[in-house]
Design a protein around this motif. Structure first.
Motif, PDB file in Angstrom:
ATOM      1  N   UNK A  23       0.829  -1.206   0.000  1.00 44.22           N
ATOM      2  CA  UNK A  23       0.000   0.000   0.000  1.00 44.22           C
ATOM      3  C   UNK A  23       0.862   1.254   0.000  1.00 44.22           C
ATOM      4  N   UNK A  24       1.961   1.230   0.755  1.00 46.04           N
ATOM      5  CA  UNK A  24       2.830   2.407   0.823  1.00 46.04           C
ATOM      6  C   UNK A  24       3.557   2.597  -0.488  1.00 46.04           C
ATOM      7  N   UNK A  25       4.038   1.515  -1.079  1.00 42.56           N
ATOM      8  CA  UNK A  25       4.776   1.599  -2.337  1.00 42.56           C
ATOM      9  C   UNK A  25       3.939   2.170  -3.462  1.00 42.56           C
ATOM     10  N   UNK A  26       2.651   1.991  -3.399  1.00 42.82           N
ATOM     11  CA  UNK A  26       1.763   2.522  -4.436  1.00 42.82           C
ATOM     12  C   UNK A  26       1.255   3.909  -4.095  1.00 42.82           C
ATOM     13  N   UNK A  27       1.663   4.450  -2.965  1.00 52.66           N
ATOM     14  CA  UNK A  27       1.249   5.791  -2.584  1.00 52.66           C
ATOM     15  C   UNK A  27      -0.158   5.860  -2.023  1.00 52.66           C
ATOM     16  N   UNK A  28      -0.722   4.717  -1.613  1.00 54.42           N
ATOM     17  CA  UNK A  28      -2.080   4.720  -1.093  1.00 54.42           C
ATOM     18  C   UNK A  28      -2.143   5.175   0.360  1.00 54.42           C
ATOM     19  N   UNK A  29      -1.130   4.819   1.137  1.00 48.16           N
ATOM     20  CA  UNK A  29      -1.058   5.299   2.517  1.00 48.16           C
ATOM     21  C   UNK A  29       0.342   5.836   2.777  1.00 48.16           C
ATOM     22  N   UNK A  30       0.439   6.739   3.723  1.00 45.50           N
ATOM     23  CA  UNK A  30       1.731   7.331   4.059  1.00 45.50           C
ATOM     24  C   UNK A  30       2.448   6.445   5.062  1.00 45.50           C
ATOM     25  N   UNK A  31       3.754   6.603   5.216  1.00 46.94           N
ATOM     26  CA  UNK A  31       4.473   5.812   6.218  1.00 46.94           C
ATOM     27  C   UNK A  31       3.923   6.016   7.635  1.00 46.94           C
ATOM     28  N   UNK A  32       3.412   7.205   7.926  1.00 44.96           N
ATOM     29  CA  UNK A  32       2.839   7.459   9.255  1.00 44.96           C
ATOM     30  C   UNK A  32       1.544   6.676   9.464  1.00 44.96           C
ATOM     31  N   UNK A  33       0.834   6.358   8.395  1.00 43.50           N
ATOM     32  CA  UNK A  33      -0.441   5.644   8.489  1.00 43.50           C
ATOM     33  C   UNK A  33      -0.266   4.127   8.556  1.00 43.50           C
ATOM     34  N   UNK A  34       0.940   3.631   8.372  1.00 43.61           N
ATOM     35  CA  UNK A  34       1.182   2.183   8.350  1.00 43.61           C
ATOM     36  C   UNK A  34       0.780   1.487   9.641  1.00 43.61           C
ATOM     37  N   UNK A  35       0.973   2.137  10.779  1.00 42.66           N
ATOM     38  CA  UNK A  35       0.706   1.476  12.052  1.00 42.66           C
ATOM     39  C   UNK A  35      -0.731   1.648  12.528  1.00 42.66           C
ATOM     40  N   UNK A  59      -6.966   4.578  -3.724  1.00 43.71           N
ATOM     41  CA  UNK A  59      -6.849   4.138  -5.118  1.00 43.71           C
ATOM     42  C   UNK A  59      -8.230   3.911  -5.696  1.00 43.71           C
ATOM     43  N   UNK A  60      -8.510   2.703  -6.192  1.00 40.66           N
ATOM     44  CA  UNK A  60      -9.832   2.399  -6.729  1.00 40.66           C
ATOM     45  C   UNK A  60     -10.760   1.815  -5.669  1.00 40.66           C
ATOM     46  N   UNK A  61     -10.265   1.678  -4.433  1.00 40.18           N
ATOM     47  CA  UNK A  61     -11.088   1.214  -3.313  1.00 40.18           C
ATOM     48  C   UNK A  61     -11.702   2.393  -2.585  1.00 40.18           C
ATOM     49  N   UNK A  62     -12.938   2.224  -2.130  1.00 42.22           N
ATOM     50  CA  UNK A  62     -13.576   3.213  -1.273  1.00 42.22           C
ATOM     51  C   UNK A  62     -13.974   2.490  -0.002  1.00 42.22           C
ATOM     52  N   UNK A  63     -13.473   2.967   1.143  1.00 40.05           N
ATOM     53  CA  UNK A  63     -13.849   2.402   2.435  1.00 40.05           C
ATOM     54  C   UNK A  63     -15.022   3.206   2.976  1.00 40.05           C
ATOM     55  N   UNK A  64     -16.084   2.507   3.383  1.00 34.60           N
ATOM     56  CA  UNK A  64     -17.321   3.154   3.815  1.00 34.60           C
ATOM     57  C   UNK A  64     -17.625   2.725   5.242  1.00 34.60           C
ATOM     58  N   UNK A  65     -17.903   3.689   6.124  1.00 37.48           N
ATOM     59  CA  UNK A  65     -18.279   3.387   7.507  1.00 37.48           C
ATOM     60  C   UNK A  65     -19.692   2.814   7.488  1.00 37.48           C
ATOM     61  N   UNK A  66     -19.852   1.571   7.978  1.00 36.03           N
ATOM     62  CA  UNK A  66     -21.144   0.892   7.974  1.00 36.03           C
ATOM     63  C   UNK A  66     -21.827   0.896   9.337  1.00 36.03           C
TER      64      UNK A  66
END
Length: 118
Positions: A23-35, A59-66
């Motif tokens: 995820x980090x390598x693709x720029x989807x999350x930052x290194x600070x968000x890894x943990x 990216x092409x995923x959308x996370x939705x609070x259910x």
């Protein structure tokens, strides 16, 4: 068409990601968000507490609070997958080889025109 799926989040003590380099390598999350847990990631991206149906994009995923629990913490999320447009196969720009070829053909035509005019 988007497909949506809901799954409960694991408890906070075992929700940490073991490996998030893809995820980090693709720029989807930052290194600070890894943990962060998925719930913490959503709240961080939203800039505060999440509400029902809040969404973030990865990216092409959308996370939705259910669903939220009695403490207003995220207890389940949904994932929506957006279809990705296919890559265009038509050449948008001509190559350097084509430019050189066209320039040479243009010069040849001009020379022929000059010779025929004489």
């Amino acid at each position: 068409m988007t497909r949506t799926s809901s799954a409960p989040l694991p408890s906070r003590h075992n929700a940490r990601r073991r490996s998030s380099t893809h995820l980090t390598g693709r720029g989807l999350i930052t290194p600070q968000e890894q943990s962060l847990t998925v719930g913490e990631l959503i709240e961080t991206r939203l800039g505060g507490k999440a509400e029902y149906a809040d969404r973030i994009r990865l990216g092409s995923l959308i996370l939705i609070v259910r669903d939220l629990d009695e403490n207003h913490a995220i207890s389940s999320i949904g994932i929506s997958l957006e279809p990705v447009e296919p890559a265009t196969t038509l050449p948008i720009f001509i190559s350097l080889k084509d430019i050189i070829h066209r320039a040479r053909e243009h010069r040849k035509e001009r020379r022929r025109a000059r010779l025929n005019a004489k």
